[in-house]
Each structure stands twice: as structure tokens, then as C-alpha cells.
Scaffold this active site. Structure first.
Site, mmCIF file in Angstrom:
data_model
loop_
_atom_site.group_PDB
_atom_site.id
_atom_site.type_symbol
_atom_site.label_atom_id
_atom_site.label_comp_id
_atom_site.label_asym_id
_atom_site.label_seq_id
_atom_site.Cartn_x
_atom_site.Cartn_y
_atom_site.Cartn_z
ATOM 1 C CD GLN A 1 -4.494 -3.505 -9.527
ATOM 2 O OE1 GLN A 1 -3.804 -3.934 -8.614
ATOM 3 N NE2 GLN A 1 -5.192 -4.311 -10.313
ATOM 4 C CD GLU B 1 -9.522 18.075 -38.603
ATOM 5 O OE1 GLU B 1 -10.297 18.757 -39.270
ATOM 6 O OE2 GLU B 1 -9.044 16.990 -39.017
ATOM 7 C CB THR C 1 -17.224 38.935 -28.968
ATOM 8 O OG1 THR C 1 -17.980 39.824 -29.794
ATOM 9 C CG2 THR C 1 -16.116 39.712 -28.269
ATOM 10 C CG HIS C 2 -21.176 36.872 -29.560
ATOM 11 N ND1 HIS C 2 -21.935 36.241 -28.588
ATOM 12 C CD2 HIS C 2 -20.902 38.109 -29.083
ATOM 13 C CE1 HIS C 2 -22.136 37.076 -27.581
ATOM 14 N NE2 HIS C 2 -21.505 38.207 -27.843
ATOM 15 C CG ASN D 1 -7.779 17.408 -44.810
ATOM 16 O OD1 ASN D 1 -8.416 18.358 -45.259
ATOM 17 N ND2 ASN D 1 -7.859 16.180 -45.295
ATOM 18 C CE LYS E 1 -0.683 1.273 -9.719
ATOM 19 N NZ LYS E 1 -2.032 1.270 -9.094
ATOM 20 C CE1 TYR F 1 -4.292 0.250 -3.054
ATOM 21 C CE2 TYR F 1 -5.197 -1.810 -2.246
ATOM 22 C CZ TYR F 1 -4.645 -1.066 -3.271
ATOM 23 O OH TYR F 1 -4.442 -1.640 -4.495
ATOM 24 C CG ASN G 1 -1.945 -1.144 1.133
ATOM 25 O OD1 ASN G 1 -2.023 -1.827 0.106
ATOM 26 N ND2 ASN G 1 -2.695 -1.367 2.204
ATOM 27 C CB SER H 1 -8.020 14.679 -49.268
ATOM 28 O OG SER H 1 -8.971 13.837 -49.878
ATOM 29 C CE LYS I 1 -10.528 18.907 -47.512
ATOM 30 N NZ LYS I 1 -11.601 18.384 -46.708
#
Ligand code: ARG
Length: 466
Positions: free
Chosen positions: A328, A296, A161-162, A291, A331, A323, A116, A283, A289
Site C-alpha cells: 500500500q 534551484e 571539463t572539471h 534569483n 502509492k 501481496y 489485490n 530579493s 538581485k
């Protein structure tokens, strides 16, 4: 390896037969906690040295133990060590091999210790090392952002903004916003290191031990500031793992926001930046393209890290002291979050350093959408003494007129502006150009290039010391 016996050799005395296969499968952690081998061996060596110095074991046995543990370390690193699921976890795998190598002296290592406190110290050491790695990676990313900010302290772009163009800002200022965010992550990781810098070793199973151990010595030997003060807390605490995950989740969230902006900026519609070939893909079907896969994936991987935080919080929330085997489960979340975060930080640093900035496209977009309308209103307040609300109204009429005439605000004729408010003079054009708009925002923390440069200088100094 000597794991051929049917009952577990570590606590086999009480058990007649070996565990059922399902039990072994649910119980074993060796498939993932083998990652802790170096910390486990380090902890054991420090423990054995302390046992010898306090006279709990003999110096001769300690020497055998240390020698055996170092041999095991080499075997694991050479890939020749045979891990056994029957032996459950890294602690018992190492100890069983130690018995193979040095015989009965191996049995003395576990005096005044339990798995422990052993697992608690192993994972703490691992997380602490990882925190230092994250701190370095964050400094690298901050450095890359500071570089780009310096190059583009005066490069005008729309501030949003927005997700709508609001007021012109500089790209340098935008980069510096992320410097602030990642610097907070850096301070979070440093704070976490500070708090986790205490050793649980010597708490034994939960109550401490009757042997005359020296917990201060093992704490020092393992690079901890001091031993933890409460033996129950020592074996049951996983705050250090939670804090690491919380820091990682917040940092990943920052990375994800930047990734999202990179994705938007690199669309042909925006064209603010171009990612280097090293950080984008083509692509297989559409030749035109390029990408932003790395960005992402940074955005996507944030989900895993946030999930790990919630996962471990959920494991811990129902744990009575001290404990329980539930723990366990700490991890895999920590390991995966660490690996993921390291990769995300490296990919983001690469993207930021390598991307090409299209200043012309940024400037063009900064001038669209009547982005200097607020500057017009501020001018009316400052120069003509109008109340801001009235200035806002006058400016609204100017924007409507510009829309009617299908021109931007700064392209309106002086007569047009004067038809709305006769007090307006040609001085107004000094604030309507985007470059002048950003230059005028000299308030502390504002987007004026002079202010941005001040912040860059201050952060370069701070980061060099961090
Ligand atoms: N593999 C265990 C873990 O990771 C080690 C501690 C086991 N302790 C125990 N009392 N069964 O949590």
C-alpha cells in the site's frame, strides 16, 4: 454513506468490533488512494461487463452496477462524495456507496475479484496514463531545446571539463546534448509503457478463480495489450511503479544538471543567459538581485524523486510473494514523484523557452583561458607532421609564453610562435580564433555548426514521429 456500523461491513462477519483507532489510522489509505477513483470505477465497469457476458452475473445486475458506478464517478467529480476512513480505501469506499445506491446487486461486483488484483489494475492504469503525460511533456521540452539550438547553432561558448573552460563549443551543441538526454528519457518512458501494458485483473486474490472469467476481455476493455500470464505475479508485481520512478529519477537528474548550469550561467560572473522575470524572483532585501528560484527548485526537487525510488525499492525488496499490506506504500511515492516531475518539466520548458542568451558574453569567455590550445597542437600534427605528444609540448610552451605576455594564445605574434617552433606559419591563426576552432570540429557528433544543424534536423523529424 453506510459506514456507521462498528465492524467493517466488507469483512465484518468475522470481526466482533470495529478496528482500534490506531489500527484504522495505520491501515487506511483513502487519504491518498482516492486519486485512483476514476481508474477504480473504470476497472469495475469492465469487470462487471465481463461478468455479465460470461454469464456469471445477470445483465440486469450489471446494468445497475454500471449505472451506480457512473453516479459515483459524478459524485466524486462534483465533490459531493463523502470519503470515509473507516472504509479504508478507495475500493471499499466505492463499493459501499454502490450498495447504498443499488442495494444487493452491488454485492455481485466483487465476484471473481479481490482488492489485490483491483488495486494492481488501478495503479497500473494510473501510472500508464502518467507515463503518456510525461512523454508529452518531454516532447515539449525537447522541442524548446531544439528551437534554442537552432537559433544558436553557431553561437560560441566555452565547453567545460572539471568546470574549467576546455575547448570552445557552440551553445546549440550544448542544448543538443540535453536533447539527447531527454530523448533517452522519452525512450525509457515508452519502454516502460510497453512492459506495463498487461492487465493483472482477474488474478483475484492470488491464485486465479474458479469462475469462467475472460481476462482477455477485461484486458482489452481497459486498453491493455494482454492479461498478465501468472496470477501470483499479477498481484505482487510493482515493477511498473519502480520503472516509472527509475525513469523519473533519471529524468529528474538530467533536469537537475541543466538547472545547475542555468544557475551558473545566470550569475553576474558568467552572464551567459538571463532568465525571464516569469522564472526568477527578486530579493526582499537586496534590490540588485534576480534569483533563479525555479532552477534551484528543479535541482532541489530531484532529491524527492530519487528518494521515492529508493523508498519503493526498499518496500519491495523484502516482499515474499504475493501481496502484503506493505505494498500500500507504493502509492504516495508514485503520486508525489509524478506531480513533482510534471512540475519540473513544465518549469524547465518555460525557462528554456524564455531565457535570453548573451552571445557576446559566451564568445568572450570562449576565447579566454587559451581555449584553442588543442587546435594549435592539432595544427602542428596536421601541418608539420609532429607526433601529438611533441605538439602538446610545443603548445604548452606557447601557452606559457602567452601567460608571460598576459595575452591570449591567438594574440601572440607570429615571431613569438616561431621562436618556439620555426615551422609555424601565419596559417596557424586560422585555427586559433574560437569561431574557426568550432567550425573545424566536423567529426560526426562534433560541435561544428554544420554538424549541429544536421543533428537538429534529424531530431526534429524523429520527435515529430515520437
Ligand atoms: N488499499 C490496499 C492497497 O493499496 C488495497 C489492497 C488491499 N488488499 C488486501 N488484501 N488487504 O494495497
Amino acid at each position: 454513506m453506510s459506514d456507521k456500523k462498528t465492524s467493517n461491513q466488507m469483512w465484518g462477519g468475522r470481526f466482533a468490533s470495529g478496528p482500534a483507532a490506531i489500527m484504522e489510522a495505520i491501515n487506511a489509505s483513502i487519504s491518498f488512494d482516492r486519486k485512483l477513483y476514476a481508474q477504480d470505477i473504470r476497472g469495475s465497469i469492465a469487470h462487471s461487463e465481463m461478468l455479465a457476458q460470461t454469464g456469471i452475473i445477470s445483465a440486469a445486475d450489471q446494468e445497475k452496477i454500471a449505472h451506480g458506478l457512473n453516479t459515483i464517478l459524478k459524485e466524486i467529480e462534483a465533490g459531493t462524495f463523502e470519503f470515509s476512513t473507516r472504509l479504508e480505501d478507495i475500493h471499499m469506499n466505492v463499493e459501499a456507496r454502490l450498495a447504498d445506491l443499488i442495494g444487493s446487486a452491488a454485492g455481485r461486483l466483487h465476484t471473481a475479484r479481490s482488492r489485490n488484483d483491483q488495486v494492481a489494475v488501478d495503479l497500473r492504469l494510473w501510472v500508464k496514463d502518467e507515463c503518456f503525460r510525461v512523454a508529452e511533456a518531454l516532447k515539449g521540452l525537447i522541442g524548446a531545446l531544439l528551437e534554442r539550438a537552432g537559433e544558436h547553432a553557431a553561437t560560441v561558448m566555452p565547453g567545460f571539463t572539471h568546470m574549467q573552460a576546455a575547448q570552445p563549443v557552440t551553445f546549440g551543441h550544448h542544448c543538443m546534448a540535453y536533447v539527447e538526454m531527454f530523448s533517452r528519457d522519452l525512450s525509457r518512458v515508452r519502454d516502460a509503457i510497453e512492459r506495463m501494458d498487461e492487465s493483472p485483473l482477474g488474478a483475484a486474490a492470488l491464485a486465479g478463480t474458479s469462475f469462467p472469467i475472460d481476462r482477455h476481455q477485461t484486458a482489452r476493455a481497459l486498453g491493455f495489450r494482454e492479461p498478465m500470464r501468472n496470477s501470483l505475479d499479477s498481484v505482487s508485481d510493482r515493477d511498473f511503479a519502480l520503472e516509472f520512478l527509475a525513469m523519473a529519477a533519471i529524468c529528474a537528474t538530467h533536469l537537475s544538471r541543466l538547472a545547475e548550469e542555468i544557475i551558473i550561467w545566470s550569475t553576474p560572473q558568467f552572464g551567459f543567459i538571463r532568465l525571464s522575470d516569469s522564472f526568477s524572483t527578486g530579493s526582499s532585501i537586496m534590490p540588485q538581485k534576480k534569483n533563479p528560484d525555479a532552477a534551484e527548485l528543479v535541482r532541489g526537487k530531484t532529491g524527492r524523486i530519487n528518494g521515492h525510488l529508493v523508498g519503493l525499492l526498499t518496500v519491495m525488496k523484502g516482499m515474499p510473494l504475493t501481496y502484503g499490506k506493505d505494498m500500500q506504500e507504493d502509492k504516495e511515492s508514485v503520486f508525489d514523484a509524478a506531480e513533482t516531475l510534471d512540475l519540473m518539466l513544465a518549469a524547465m520548458t518555460g525557462m528554456v523557452s524564455d531565457m535570453t542568451v548573451n552571445a557576446a558574453a559566451m564568445k568572450k569567455a570562449a576565447g579566454s583561458g587559451h581555449a584553442t590550445a588543442t587546435d594549435l597542437a592539432d595544427w602542428l600534427v596536421r601541418t608539420l607532421g609532429l607526433p601529438f605528444r611533441e605538439a602538446h609540448h610545443v603548445t604548452g610552451r606557447a601557452v606559457a609564453l602567452a601567460e608571460d605576455k598576459k595575452v591570449s594564445l591567438e594574440k601572440l605574434a607570429l615571431e613569438d610562435l616561431q621562436s618556439i617552433n620555426p615551422g609555424i606559419t601565419s596559417d596557424i591563426f586560422s585555427v586559433l580564433a574560437v569561431q574557426n576552432s568550432v567550425k573545424s570540429r566536423t567529426s560526426f557528433g562534433g560541435t561544428a555548426p554544420s554538424e549541429v544543424r544536421k543533428q537538429i534536423r534529424a531530431w526534429k523529424k524523429r520527435i515529430a514521429k515520437a
